[in-house]
Motif scaffolding. Structure first.
Motif, PDB file in Angstrom:
ATOM      1  N   GLN A 171      43.121 -61.727 -16.506  1.00  0.00           N
ATOM      2  CA  GLN A 171      44.563 -61.693 -16.647  1.00  0.00           C
ATOM      3  C   GLN A 171      44.990 -62.038 -18.074  1.00  0.00           C
ATOM      4  OE1 GLN A 171      45.874 -64.387 -13.773  1.00  0.00           O
ATOM      5  NE2 GLN A 171      47.933 -63.580 -13.594  1.00  0.00           N
TER       6      GLN A 171
ATOM      7  N   PRO B 272      55.503 -55.132  -4.916  1.00  0.00           N
ATOM      8  CA  PRO B 272      55.567 -54.727  -6.333  1.00  0.00           C
ATOM      9  C   PRO B 272      54.198 -54.346  -6.892  1.00  0.00           C
ATOM     10  CG  PRO B 272      56.765 -56.776  -5.984  1.00  0.00           C
ATOM     11  CD  PRO B 272      56.034 -56.491  -4.718  1.00  0.00           C
ATOM     12  N   TRP B 273      53.145 -54.862  -6.276  1.00  0.00           N
ATOM     13  CA  TRP B 273      51.792 -54.578  -6.738  1.00  0.00           C
ATOM     14  C   TRP B 273      51.438 -53.101  -6.596  1.00  0.00           C
ATOM     15  CZ3 TRP B 273      49.386 -57.330 -10.036  1.00  0.00           C
ATOM     16  CH2 TRP B 273      48.005 -57.238 -10.223  1.00  0.00           C
TER      17      TRP B 273
ATOM     18  N   LYS C 230      48.934 -49.769 -12.652  1.00  0.00           N
ATOM     19  CA  LYS C 230      49.222 -49.743 -14.083  1.00  0.00           C
ATOM     20  C   LYS C 230      48.300 -50.712 -14.829  1.00  0.00           C
ATOM     21  CE  LYS C 230      53.373 -49.167 -16.860  1.00  0.00           C
ATOM     22  NZ  LYS C 230      54.782 -49.480 -17.042  1.00  0.00           N
ATOM     23  N   VAL C 231      48.163 -51.915 -14.278  1.00  0.00           N
ATOM     24  CA  VAL C 231      47.273 -52.906 -14.874  1.00  0.00           C
ATOM     25  C   VAL C 231      45.835 -52.382 -14.869  1.00  0.00           C
ATOM     26  CG1 VAL C 231      46.243 -55.189 -14.508  1.00  0.00           C
ATOM     27  CG2 VAL C 231      48.716 -54.899 -14.303  1.00  0.00           C
TER      28      VAL C 231
ATOM     29  N   THR D 105      50.750 -62.442  -6.343  1.00  0.00           N
ATOM     30  CA  THR D 105      49.790 -61.587  -7.056  1.00  0.00           C
ATOM     31  C   THR D 105      49.472 -62.110  -8.449  1.00  0.00           C
ATOM     32  OG1 THR D 105      51.649 -60.193  -7.710  1.00  0.00           O
ATOM     33  CG2 THR D 105      50.345 -59.466  -5.825  1.00  0.00           C
TER      34      THR D 105
ATOM     35  N   LEU E 127      54.445 -55.078 -19.197  1.00  0.00           N
ATOM     36  CA  LEU E 127      54.394 -53.728 -18.640  1.00  0.00           C
ATOM     37  C   LEU E 127      55.703 -52.946 -18.780  1.00  0.00           C
ATOM     38  CD1 LEU E 127      52.464 -54.538 -15.359  1.00  0.00           C
ATOM     39  CD2 LEU E 127      51.613 -53.177 -17.252  1.00  0.00           C
ATOM     40  N   PHE E 128      56.814 -53.664 -18.809  1.00  0.00           N
ATOM     41  CA  PHE E 128      58.082 -52.950 -18.693  1.00  0.00           C
ATOM     42  C   PHE E 128      59.085 -53.205 -19.821  1.00  0.00           C
ATOM     43  CE2 PHE E 128      56.429 -53.545 -14.377  1.00  0.00           C
ATOM     44  CZ  PHE E 128      56.330 -52.214 -13.983  1.00  0.00           C
TER      45      PHE E 128
ATOM     46  N   VAL F 290      53.803 -61.013 -17.389  1.00  0.00           N
ATOM     47  CA  VAL F 290      53.180 -59.791 -16.879  1.00  0.00           C
ATOM     48  C   VAL F 290      54.212 -58.665 -16.795  1.00  0.00           C
ATOM     49  CG1 VAL F 290      52.170 -58.716 -14.821  1.00  0.00           C
ATOM     50  CG2 VAL F 290      51.314 -60.924 -15.613  1.00  0.00           C
ATOM     51  N   VAL F 291      55.376 -58.975 -16.261  1.00  0.00           N
ATOM     52  CA  VAL F 291      56.434 -57.967 -16.146  1.00  0.00           C
ATOM     53  C   VAL F 291      56.872 -57.503 -17.542  1.00  0.00           C
ATOM     54  CG1 VAL F 291      58.816 -57.555 -15.397  1.00  0.00           C
ATOM     55  CG2 VAL F 291      57.223 -58.760 -13.899  1.00  0.00           C
TER      56      VAL F 291
ATOM     57  N   VAL G 113      53.152 -50.763  -7.676  1.00  0.00           N
ATOM     58  CA  VAL G 113      53.461 -50.175  -8.978  1.00  0.00           C
ATOM     59  C   VAL G 113      52.664 -50.866 -10.079  1.00  0.00           C
ATOM     60  CG1 VAL G 113      55.299 -49.731 -10.646  1.00  0.00           C
ATOM     61  CG2 VAL G 113      55.780 -49.639  -8.197  1.00  0.00           C
ATOM     62  N   ILE G 114      52.658 -52.223 -10.031  1.00  0.00           N
ATOM     63  CA  ILE G 114      52.046 -52.992 -11.117  1.00  0.00           C
ATOM     64  C   ILE G 114      50.517 -52.895 -11.103  1.00  0.00           C
ATOM     65  CG2 ILE G 114      51.759 -55.334 -12.034  1.00  0.00           C
ATOM     66  CD1 ILE G 114      54.577 -55.939 -11.081  1.00  0.00           C
TER      67      ILE G 114
END
Lengths: 495, 67
Positions: free
Chosen positions: A109, A89-90, A96-97, A256, A416-417, A412-413, A92-93
């Motif tokens: 963080q 998943p990192w 973006k981060v 992560t 971002l989403f 975190v999710v 994508v994430i």
């Protein structure tokens, strides 16, 4: 000259090389907090790759990995199964981060999360969760270094001294060069670890059993239950499927979210590098295979070792290896310990200052930088104190901290989403989830099928996050867009 | 292939990966025999998925960087 003196000299040479690389790395780095914490956002692919790999695989993998294979057998395969799942998943994430971080000048963080969900309390809470999770982790690394040195010098250099020397060196290069030192030394140490692990992983089974196939055939004939999933518990009983499966899930989710790994997104020069690091990660994961082979090589050779974590040093010392191999092993194990320990120390102090103190008390760049350095020493001192003392429960604490760290994943999710997430929802979810994970840890009899308490935490966390977010007013669309669609909102920021 | 379709396929692959290495699917591969290239079946199964994951990530990245 006695054998242990030769080994000590090899260790000293290895430590000297590490120190030189670490000290040279800081030259040319800017004297700002950005420079000290995020390495001027200028890490290239080679460094990113080894930093991530060497950071993820710690003394726990080098000593704990063989120990698990030796005592718990197939249970250890869960460690193989979560890495790639956790890292994917990192892809994508991570970028973006990184994009958001570069634009808003974030280095931690908590800064990232509080940029989307403004709250000083949230910042302090994340700092607290991070530090509580990181200290036992550092302690294990320091103890690992001490154990290795004590074992191979046959007790001539006791644990407290070996730990003191190796981590004294870590402190010197981290304080002088900041995260740049972590990058360059980890590159060196990462290469070292891989070579040593493969060499020993192939050599020991063939020296002791005549090959990998014959070794497993022998073990299956004598102890088939050891190699049958889900393996054994530390007490030698069959492990539960719920325990095995939830260990994979919680570790994949938590991987992560560890501050020292998450923060690497802010050090990458560009997003392509983060993506490529993720792509190459499975190659690092395969490093665990020889590590397990080493542990399995001990099953028939050294039955009933009291402390399974000592299986690797034990084998090394008892199969009459050439001295140079013993020295190299030692350097490899120290690499594993130090390459994780340095990043952890650095992350702990940065998080404590940036997220725990600065939101409440503004300070200048130089004061901040100085305070981070002081806290690196403090965190090292506290961990060293635990490492040389009696600290059996620390391994247990580390496993618990994975459950707590995984609670950072939903925020975190959401950041971002999920545009409807609110600050109140995130704070309430994090509090409820961490609380539930801790409750589950102290009441293991409440967990059905041997479920990991971190999973229980998430089961409480996510509904609370959803419910409270829907019950509180939504955030402004212009604000949310910065995080959900960082590409489109570029112009807004420029103005 | 459209980019979104491709991304969905990649996500589906990792979903499959998660299912393959956890209960209940992994119980089909719980017994140590047969040995695959000298490795017990559960170990070979885990390694095979790491290699598959690597291949999929390489393809994904090739696809993304070509864009």
């Amino acid at each position: 000259m006695a054998d242990w003196v030769w080994v000590s000299m090899m260790i000293a040479a290895y430590l000297a090389i590490t120190l030189i690389i670490g000290l040279r790395a800081g030259k040319g780095m800017s004297a700002t907090v950005d420079g000290f914490v995020a390495g001027d956002r200028n890490f290239n692919l080679l460094i990113m790759y080894f930093v991530t790999g060497a950071t993820v695989f710690s003394a726990f993998a080098f000593l704990g990995g063989p120990g698990w294979a030796y005592s718990r057998g197939a249970a250890a395969f869960y460690i193989l199964s979560y890495g790639v799942l956790g890292m994917a998943p990192w892809y994508v994430i991570g970028p973006k981060v990184a994009r958001i971080g570069r634009r808003l000048k974030l280095v931690t963080q908590a800064q990232f999360l509080t940029a989307r969900f403004p709250s000083k309390g949230l910042s302090a809470l994340i700092a607290l969760v991070s530090v509580i999770a990181l200290i036992p982790y550092i302690t294990l690394q320091i103890k690992g270094a001490g154990i290795v040195i004590e074992a191979v010098t046959q007790g001539h250099v006791p644990l407290w001294l070996g730990a003191l020397i190796s981590y004294g060196i870590v402190l010197i290069y981290v304080l002088t060069s900041g995260v740049a030192a972590v990058g360059w030394t980890n590159t060196f140490q990462g290469i070292f670890m891989i070579v040593i692990a493969w060499a020993l992983g192939l050599y020991l089974p063939s020296a002791l059993h005549g090959g990998i196939g014959p070794m497993f055939t022998e073990i299956i004939a004598a102890r088939p239950e050891l190699l049958t999933l889900p393996g054994l518990t530390s007490g030698g009983e069959p492990w539960q499927w719920g325990g095995y499966t939830s260990a994979i899930i919680i570790s994949a989710i938590g991987l992560t979210m560890w501050p020292h790994i998450f923060m690497k997104a802010f050090t990458a020069r560009d997003e392509r590098i983060i993506r490529r690091t993720v792509v190459l990660f499975p190659t690092f994961q395969l490093f665990l295979v020889p590590v397990f082979l080493i542990g399995f090589a001990g099953v028939m050779t050294v039955p009933n070792l009291d402390q399974p974590d000592f299986i690797l040093p034990h084998l090394i010392l008892n199969v009459e290896l050439p001295l140079i191999v013993v020295g190299l092993f030692c350097a490899g194990a120290l690499s594993a310990s130090m390459s994780t320990g340095d990043a952890l120390l650095h992350a702990t102090a940065s998080v404590a200052v940036e997220d725990g103190l600065r939101p409440f008390k503004p300070m200048s760049e130089s004061a901040q930088r100085a305070l981070i350095k002081v806290l690196i020493v403090v965190a090292g001192g506290i961990s060293y104190y635990f490492a040389v003392g009696e600290s059996q429960s620390l391994v247990v604490l580390l496993l618990t901290s994975y459950g707590v760290i995984a609670q950072l994943a939903p925020p975190v999710v959401a950041a971002l989403f999920w545009s409807r997430a609110t600050t109140q929802g995130v704070c309430a979810g994090l509090l409820a989830g961490s609380g539930a994970a801790l409750y589950g840890f102290f009441n293991p009899e409440m967990m059905p099928w041997g479920l990991h308490e971190g999973i229980f935490g998430l089961m409480v966390h996510i509904p609370v996050l959803l419910a409270i977010s829907y019950l509180t007013p939504a955030q402004a669309q212009s604000h949310v867009k910065l995080f959900i669609e960082p590409d489109l909102s570029h112009e807004v920021i420029k103005q | 292939m459209k980019r979104s379709t491709f991304h969905r396929l990649v996500m589906a692959f990792f979903g499959l990966y998660a299912l393959a290495v956890t209960w209940p699917v992994v119980t089909l591969f719980k017994d140590p025999l047969p040995l695959i290239f000298g490795f017990p079946l559960p170990l070979a199964w885990s390694i095979a998925w790491i290699l598959l994951g690597f291949v999929v990530l390489v393809i994904l990245n090739w696809f993304e960087e070509r864009r």
